[in-house]
Motif scaffolding. Structure first.
Motif, PDB file in Angstrom:
ATOM      1  N   LYS A   1       0.837  -1.208   0.000  1.00 21.51           N
ATOM      2  CA  LYS A   1       0.000   0.000   0.000  1.00 21.51           C
ATOM      3  C   LYS A   1       0.875   1.262   0.000  1.00 21.51           C
ATOM      4  O   LYS A   1       0.566   2.246  -0.674  1.00 21.51           O
ATOM      5  CB  LYS A   1      -0.928  -0.003   1.209  1.00 21.51           C
TER       6      LYS A   1
ATOM      7  N   ARG B   1       3.311  14.296 -11.027  1.00 19.18           N
ATOM      8  CA  ARG B   1       2.829  13.875 -12.357  1.00 19.18           C
ATOM      9  C   ARG B   1       2.326  15.050 -13.189  1.00 19.18           C
ATOM     10  O   ARG B   1       1.756  14.852 -14.257  1.00 19.18           O
ATOM     11  CB  ARG B   1       1.725  12.821 -12.182  1.00 19.18           C
TER      12      ARG B   1
ATOM     13  N   ASP C   1       2.245   1.741  -3.483  1.00 15.09           N
ATOM     14  CA  ASP C   1       1.185   2.263  -4.361  1.00 15.09           C
ATOM     15  C   ASP C   1       0.938   3.744  -4.086  1.00 15.09           C
ATOM     16  O   ASP C   1       0.761   4.541  -5.022  1.00 15.09           O
ATOM     17  CB  ASP C   1      -0.108   1.474  -4.163  1.00 15.09           C
ATOM     18  N   THR C   2       0.927   4.118  -2.801  1.00 17.57           N
ATOM     19  CA  THR C   2       0.715   5.520  -2.441  1.00 17.57           C
ATOM     20  C   THR C   2       1.858   6.379  -2.968  1.00 17.57           C
ATOM     21  O   THR C   2       1.630   7.478  -3.501  1.00 17.57           O
ATOM     22  CB  THR C   2       0.606   5.669  -0.911  1.00 17.57           C
TER      23      THR C   2
ATOM     24  N   GLY D   1       0.254  14.109  -5.854  1.00 19.28           N
ATOM     25  CA  GLY D   1       0.085  13.997  -7.303  1.00 19.28           C
ATOM     26  C   GLY D   1       0.837  15.017  -8.129  1.00 19.28           C
ATOM     27  O   GLY D   1       0.836  14.940  -9.363  1.00 19.28           O
TER      28      GLY D   1
ATOM     29  N   GLN E   1       3.792   5.817  -5.539  1.00 14.25           N
ATOM     30  CA  GLN E   1       3.708   5.924  -6.994  1.00 14.25           C
ATOM     31  C   GLN E   1       2.569   6.855  -7.414  1.00 14.25           C
ATOM     32  O   GLN E   1       2.719   7.643  -8.353  1.00 14.25           O
ATOM     33  CB  GLN E   1       3.509   4.526  -7.601  1.00 14.25           C
ATOM     34  N   GLN E   2       1.440   6.794  -6.701  1.00 16.71           N
ATOM     35  CA  GLN E   2       0.264   7.575  -7.073  1.00 16.71           C
ATOM     36  C   GLN E   2       0.360   9.026  -6.617  1.00 16.71           C
ATOM     37  O   GLN E   2       0.092   9.963  -7.371  1.00 16.71           O
ATOM     38  CB  GLN E   2      -0.995   6.926  -6.479  1.00 16.71           C
ATOM     39  N   ASP E   3       0.749   9.238  -5.349  1.00 16.36           N
ATOM     40  CA  ASP E   3       0.733  10.579  -4.745  1.00 16.36           C
ATOM     41  C   ASP E   3       2.098  11.260  -4.776  1.00 16.36           C
ATOM     42  O   ASP E   3       2.188  12.481  -4.589  1.00 16.36           O
ATOM     43  CB  ASP E   3       0.265  10.511  -3.291  1.00 16.36           C
TER      44      ASP E   3
ATOM     45  N   THR F   1       7.676  16.330  -6.572  1.00 18.78           N
ATOM     46  CA  THR F   1       6.551  16.608  -5.678  1.00 18.78           C
ATOM     47  C   THR F   1       6.689  18.020  -5.106  1.00 18.78           C
ATOM     48  O   THR F   1       7.703  18.360  -4.509  1.00 18.78           O
ATOM     49  CB  THR F   1       6.513  15.578  -4.532  1.00 18.78           C
TER      50      THR F   1
END
Length: 265
Positions: free
Chosen positions: A9, A152, A12-13, A149, A15-17, A205
């Motif tokens: 988790k 990105r 995943d966080t 995010g 990579q996503q955030d 970021t």
């Protein structure tokens, strides 16, 4: 096999955030890092700054690229689980040293760390990048704040000089102006942290930190690492850190004699 501090988790966080909290990453090394910060402040390096700004109170000291001369920093880089955790979060087979950064806000320091992305200051490009920001004192208000995010975003944010607020490079359209995440309703992530906890975040970021209006110091140690896809890139001007005489060409991996590989899987 991931490091025990890391869950799927959390990967995943990250990579996503582009940001995730790692509890206790440097918990076994807090005193060593405090000693290193004291040594750094006693003998600042060539890039040290007190960030003195008209109308601001207190002292905001920062300095970077001292790990090769301060034994305590080198010891923590070599013996902490940071490289393994970085490999897991970046999903990288290699982890390479980039640089260290010390940021100390003494009690009553009003100056905020301005909103910025680290990536545009650096001569590194790639998605497999990571910074660990670890307080060496308990923090609530003076903790790191990150925009989820933002790693990105299509365009990077214009890098600025922290005191003068001038653009670090001439902007020829490749950058966006520094936003105001609170006013613009962006998702800002921040954590109350204990000494040795670490915020892990991507070089792209967007992040900043409030001043330190408490009655205790806020010492923080940052470690910047890169992974498989990181490559040297030329910027429109002198980068920060500059690493003069590096002799690298665009598209090259960072030279390992200056930026040693900490982990290969």
């Amino acid at each position: 096999m991931t490091h025990p501090l890391v869950t799927q988790k959390m990967i995943d966080t990250y990579q996503q955030d582009g940001v995730v909290l790692i509890k206790g990453l440097f918990a076994d090394h807090v005193e060593t890092l405090r000693d290193g910060v004291a040594a750094n402040m006693a003998e600042p390096g060539p890039y040290a700054s007190d960030n003195k700004k008209q109308g601001e109170t207190g002292l905001f000291f920062d300095d970077y690229c001292n790990w090769s001369r301060i034994d305590q920093f080198r010891e923590v880089i070599e013996n902490s689980p940071a490289a393994e955790v970085a490999a897991d979060l970046m999903q990288s087979q290699t982890v390479q040293m980039f640089h260290d950064h010390v940021l100390v806000k003494e009690p009553g320091t009003s100056m905020a760390t301005p909103w910025h992305q680290d990536g545009p200051y650096y001569f590194v490009e790639g998605q497999q990048t990571i910074s660990f920001w670890s307080p060496l004192d308990p923090v609530k208000q003076a903790t790191l704040r990150c925009v989820a995010g933002s790693h990105r975003w299509e365009k990077e944010v214009l890098p600025t000089r922290w005191v003068s607020e001038e653009g670090f490079f001439a902007d020829e359209g490749q950058y966006i102006p520094v936003p105001d995440p609170d006013a613009e309703g962006m998702k800002v992530v921040e954590f109350e942290m204990e000494p040795g906890d670490a915020v892990a975040f991507n070089y792209r970021t967007l992040h900043g930190a409030r001043g330190n209006q408490s009655d205790s110091r806020r010492r923080a140690f940052s470690l910047r690492l890169v992974g498989d896809d990181a490559r040297y890139v030329e910027r429109p001007g002198r980068t920060s850190p500059p690493f003069p005489g590096h002799d690298m060409n665009p598209g090259q991996r960072l030279r390992e004699d200056w930026f040693p590989v900490l982990l290969r899987r």
